[in-house]
Design a protein around this motif. Sequence first.
Motif, PDB file in Angstrom:
ATOM      1  N   ALA A  68       0.814  -1.220   0.000  1.00 57.25           N
ATOM      2  CA  ALA A  68       0.000   0.000   0.000  1.00 57.25           C
ATOM      3  C   ALA A  68       0.846   1.269   0.000  1.00 57.25           C
ATOM      4  O   ALA A  68       0.442   2.291  -0.570  1.00 57.25           O
ATOM      5  N   LEU A  69       2.029   1.218   0.610  1.00 60.64           N
ATOM      6  CA  LEU A  69       2.885   2.409   0.720  1.00 60.64           C
ATOM      7  C   LEU A  69       3.555   2.800  -0.599  1.00 60.64           C
ATOM      8  O   LEU A  69       4.036   3.924  -0.723  1.00 60.64           O
ATOM      9  N   LYS A  70       3.583   1.879  -1.577  1.00 56.27           N
ATOM     10  CA  LYS A  70       4.224   2.158  -2.882  1.00 56.27           C
ATOM     11  C   LYS A  70       5.652   2.677  -2.669  1.00 56.27           C
ATOM     12  O   LYS A  70       6.020   3.740  -3.142  1.00 56.27           O
ATOM     13  N   LEU A  71       6.440   1.881  -1.959  1.00 54.76           N
ATOM     14  CA  LEU A  71       7.760   2.348  -1.529  1.00 54.76           C
ATOM     15  C   LEU A  71       8.939   1.830  -2.350  1.00 54.76           C
ATOM     16  O   LEU A  71      10.080   2.201  -2.105  1.00 54.76           O
ATOM     17  N   THR A  72       8.680   0.966  -3.330  1.00 51.60           N
ATOM     18  CA  THR A  72       9.793   0.393  -4.099  1.00 51.60           C
ATOM     19  C   THR A  72      10.349   1.400  -5.106  1.00 51.60           C
ATOM     20  O   THR A  72       9.735   2.425  -5.396  1.00 51.60           O
ATOM     21  N   SER A  73      11.501   1.068  -5.668  1.00 52.21           N
ATOM     22  CA  SER A  73      12.136   1.960  -6.648  1.00 52.21           C
ATOM     23  C   SER A  73      11.245   2.158  -7.875  1.00 52.21           C
ATOM     24  O   SER A  73      11.143   3.270  -8.406  1.00 52.21           O
TER      25      SER A  73
END
Length: 317
Positions: free
Chosen positions: A246-251
């Motif tokens: 949910a955080l959309k934290l990947t590169s």
Amino acid sequence: MEYLDFELPIKELEEQLGKCLIIGQESDVDVTNTCKQINKKLEETKRHIYKNLTAWQRVQLSRHPSRPYTMDHVRALCGDTFLELFGDRGFKDDKAMIGGLGKIDGQSFMIVGQQKGFNTKTRQFRNFGMANPEGYRKALRLMKMAEKFGIPVLTLIDTPGAYPGLEAEERGQGEAIARNIFEMIRLKVPIITVIVGEGASGGALGIGVGDKVYMMENTWYSVISPESCSSILWKSWEYKEQAAEALKLTSADMKKQKLVDDIIPEPLGGAHYDRETAFKTVEQYIMKGFNELKDLSTEELIAQRMDKYCKMGEYKE
């Protein structure tokens, strides 16, 4: 080599390959074809696992104990030219934040970054890569020194967050991070930022304002860690995988949202599988970014940087 839970099929195949090679060495049995089959299966398994990583698995890779830390990158990039500088000239030297002068491909840089430890003793010494206010003030002092002498700044980010202790708050943790963001936006020299591990919250932002911001492929950059997000929303760490998605934290997510400029590819399996290749690729991206910025005037550089950050968060209903 230490293996993560999703890497266990790779571990089993590597152990089989090792046993097969030992049998071949210690007996007259020809195991060439068997070894080839196992090796082929191993490569296929690696490709399948690492090409289909979830957000949580990338978070795990960014924390891998064998992954190169900031000082590993500095040594590889600068060799024996790195001169470490210490102290914020106000309180003390923060061991979680390293900084100093070094040369990369013949070009001088002021390098600043968070350093984690590699065992229990060094993790305590480095405070697990969580900087105190004096660490951010030290970073700012070095960046202002670089500005004075016209030296570009390179920041390497790898932190689980700024230190949240009472003493850090008493010494002005929030102000120190905010001051760094304010000053970096208008710094008169090029700033190149590379996220080499974890990029958590304000702890990362405190040295994360750059003209060029790159993320290594298996790193993450977010306002909060998946575990903390899960504990706030669901009162438990059990939903950390769901929180990571949910955080959309990947590169890839960050590049899609235009919050970083580019993704630095890593060797199959992560930077720890082939450190030399990873270091070389990071150097290429740093020099590529510097070459794109070096001919800009001070006014153009600052205007371009401000425009870049002002555009973030825009949306149309």
